[in-house]
Design a protein around this motif. Structure first.
Motif, mmCIF file in Angstrom:
data_model
loop_
_atom_site.group_PDB
_atom_site.id
_atom_site.type_symbol
_atom_site.label_atom_id
_atom_site.label_comp_id
_atom_site.label_asym_id
_atom_site.label_seq_id
_atom_site.Cartn_x
_atom_site.Cartn_y
_atom_site.Cartn_z
ATOM 1 N N ALA A 17 0.849 -1.187 0.000
ATOM 2 C CA ALA A 17 0.000 0.000 0.000
ATOM 3 C C ALA A 17 0.887 1.240 0.000
ATOM 4 O O ALA A 17 1.642 1.480 0.939
ATOM 5 C CB ALA A 17 -0.907 -0.003 1.228
ATOM 6 N N LEU A 18 0.813 1.992 -1.065
ATOM 7 C CA LEU A 18 1.633 3.189 -1.214
ATOM 8 C C LEU A 18 0.917 4.369 -0.576
ATOM 9 O O LEU A 18 0.274 5.170 -1.242
ATOM 10 C CB LEU A 18 1.915 3.459 -2.697
ATOM 11 C CG LEU A 18 2.594 2.308 -3.446
ATOM 12 C CD1 LEU A 18 2.650 2.578 -4.932
ATOM 13 C CD2 LEU A 18 3.979 2.074 -2.882
ATOM 14 N N ALA A 19 1.029 4.457 0.732
ATOM 15 C CA ALA A 19 0.345 5.502 1.493
ATOM 16 C C ALA A 19 1.344 6.590 1.872
ATOM 17 O O ALA A 19 2.480 6.301 2.251
ATOM 18 C CB ALA A 19 -0.280 4.913 2.742
ATOM 19 N N THR A 20 0.911 7.833 1.787
ATOM 20 C CA THR A 20 1.776 8.948 2.142
ATOM 21 C C THR A 20 1.468 9.506 3.533
ATOM 22 O O THR A 20 2.115 10.444 3.970
ATOM 23 C CB THR A 20 1.660 10.084 1.096
ATOM 24 O OG1 THR A 20 0.290 10.497 1.025
ATOM 25 C CG2 THR A 20 2.117 9.599 -0.269
ATOM 26 N N SER A 21 0.469 8.922 4.201
ATOM 27 C CA SER A 21 0.109 9.366 5.545
ATOM 28 C C SER A 21 -0.671 8.255 6.250
ATOM 29 O O SER A 21 -1.163 7.328 5.602
ATOM 30 C CB SER A 21 -0.762 10.625 5.476
ATOM 31 O OG SER A 21 -2.024 10.314 4.908
ATOM 32 N N ARG A 22 -0.781 8.387 7.558
ATOM 33 C CA ARG A 22 -1.599 7.451 8.333
ATOM 34 C C ARG A 22 -3.043 7.515 7.855
ATOM 35 O O ARG A 22 -3.706 6.495 7.690
ATOM 36 C CB ARG A 22 -1.501 7.789 9.825
ATOM 37 C CG ARG A 22 -2.497 7.021 10.653
ATOM 38 C CD ARG A 22 -2.399 7.208 12.139
ATOM 39 N NE ARG A 22 -2.061 8.515 12.634
ATOM 40 C CZ ARG A 22 -1.976 8.824 13.909
ATOM 41 N NH1 ARG A 22 -2.205 7.920 14.830
ATOM 42 N NH2 ARG A 22 -1.673 10.032 14.294
ATOM 43 N N ARG A 23 -3.530 8.697 7.634
ATOM 44 C CA ARG A 23 -4.907 8.897 7.185
ATOM 45 C C ARG A 23 -5.168 8.189 5.855
ATOM 46 O O ARG A 23 -6.184 7.515 5.683
ATOM 47 C CB ARG A 23 -5.166 10.401 7.066
ATOM 48 C CG ARG A 23 -6.565 10.772 6.701
ATOM 49 C CD ARG A 23 -6.679 12.300 6.602
ATOM 50 N NE ARG A 23 -7.999 12.686 6.183
ATOM 51 C CZ ARG A 23 -8.981 13.020 6.995
ATOM 52 N NH1 ARG A 23 -8.777 13.034 8.295
ATOM 53 N NH2 ARG A 23 -10.154 13.357 6.531
ATOM 54 N N GLN A 24 -4.239 8.319 4.919
ATOM 55 C CA GLN A 24 -4.404 7.667 3.622
ATOM 56 C C GLN A 24 -4.344 6.144 3.764
ATOM 57 O O GLN A 24 -5.103 5.428 3.121
ATOM 58 C CB GLN A 24 -3.343 8.142 2.633
ATOM 59 C CG GLN A 24 -3.562 7.569 1.244
ATOM 60 C CD GLN A 24 -2.512 8.004 0.252
ATOM 61 O OE1 GLN A 24 -1.373 8.271 0.616
ATOM 62 N NE2 GLN A 24 -2.893 8.073 -1.016
ATOM 63 N N ALA A 25 -3.469 5.653 4.623
ATOM 64 C CA ALA A 25 -3.376 4.209 4.860
ATOM 65 C C ALA A 25 -4.695 3.683 5.422
ATOM 66 O O ALA A 25 -5.207 2.645 4.969
ATOM 67 C CB ALA A 25 -2.226 3.901 5.817
#
Length: 155
Positions: A17-25
Motif C-alpha cells: 500500500a503506497l500511502a503517504t500518511s496514516r490517514r491515507q493508509a
C-alpha cells in the motif's frame, strides 16, 4: 501460534500500500474492507479516525492495529496492509508502522471486539511472524501467513 482466518478478509489484503500518511493508509484499508464486508467505506473511515484521535494505534515493532466499532457488521472483520513507506501511528517505541491490521466490529459486541483485538495483538507479537509478513511475495502468501496455512514454528 494463533491464526486470524476467521477475521481477515482475503480480498482485503494489500501487499504494498503506497500511502503517504496514516490517514491515507486507513482510508485504503477501510475501502478494501468495506467492499469485503458490504459496508459504507466512509462510515468505517470516520469511525477509525475518531478512534485514532483518542490515541495512536501503533503497538510497536512496526505494527499498528487501528480499530473501531462500525454498524452493519455481523462480527469482527479485518484487513491487512504492508505500507510503503511506513507511517507514524503513534507507537510508544516511536517506530513507524509498515504492518497494519485494521479491525472493525459491530458496536453492540464490545466483548467480541476486545477478544479479536487481543488475538491480533498476540499474532503480531511474534518477531518471526512479523519478518515473514515483511518478506512475503504477495497477497496469497500474506493471506496464508495470516490465516495460519503457513506456520512460523515447527510442529
Amino acid at each position: 501460534m494463533n491464526d486470524l482466518s476467521d477475521l481477515v478478509a482475503p480480498e482485503a489484503i494489500l501487499p504494498r500500500a503506497l500511502a503517504t500518511s496514516r490517514r491515507q493508509a486507513i482510508q485504503m484499508l477501510c475501502e478494501a474492507l468495506a467492499k469485503a464486508a458490504g459496508i459504507d467505506p466512509r462510515v468505517a473511515f470516520d469511525a477509525v479516525l475518531l478512534r485514532e484521535r483518542l490515541s495512536g494505534t501503533g503497538v510497536g515493532e512496526g505494527v499498528a492495529i487501528p480499530h473501531a466499532p462500525v454498524a452493519g457488521l455481523k462480527g469482527p472483520i479485518g484487513a491487512f496492509a504492508r505500507l510503503d513507506p511506513p507511517q507514524d501511528f503513534g507507537a510508544l517505541d516511536g517506530r513507524p508502522a509498515d504492518l497494519v491490521f485494521l479491525l472493525l466490529a459491530p458496536p453492540d459486541r464490545g466483548g467480541d471486539h476486545l477478544k479479536a483485538l487481543a488475538r491480533v495483538s498476540r499474532f503480531f507479537r511474534h518477531a518471526d511472524m512479523r519478518e515473514k509478513l515483511r518478506a512475503a511475495r504477495g497477497g496469497d502468501e500474506l493471506y496464508a501467513l495470516i490465516a495460519g496455512a503457513v506456520r512460523s514454528d515447527a510442529a
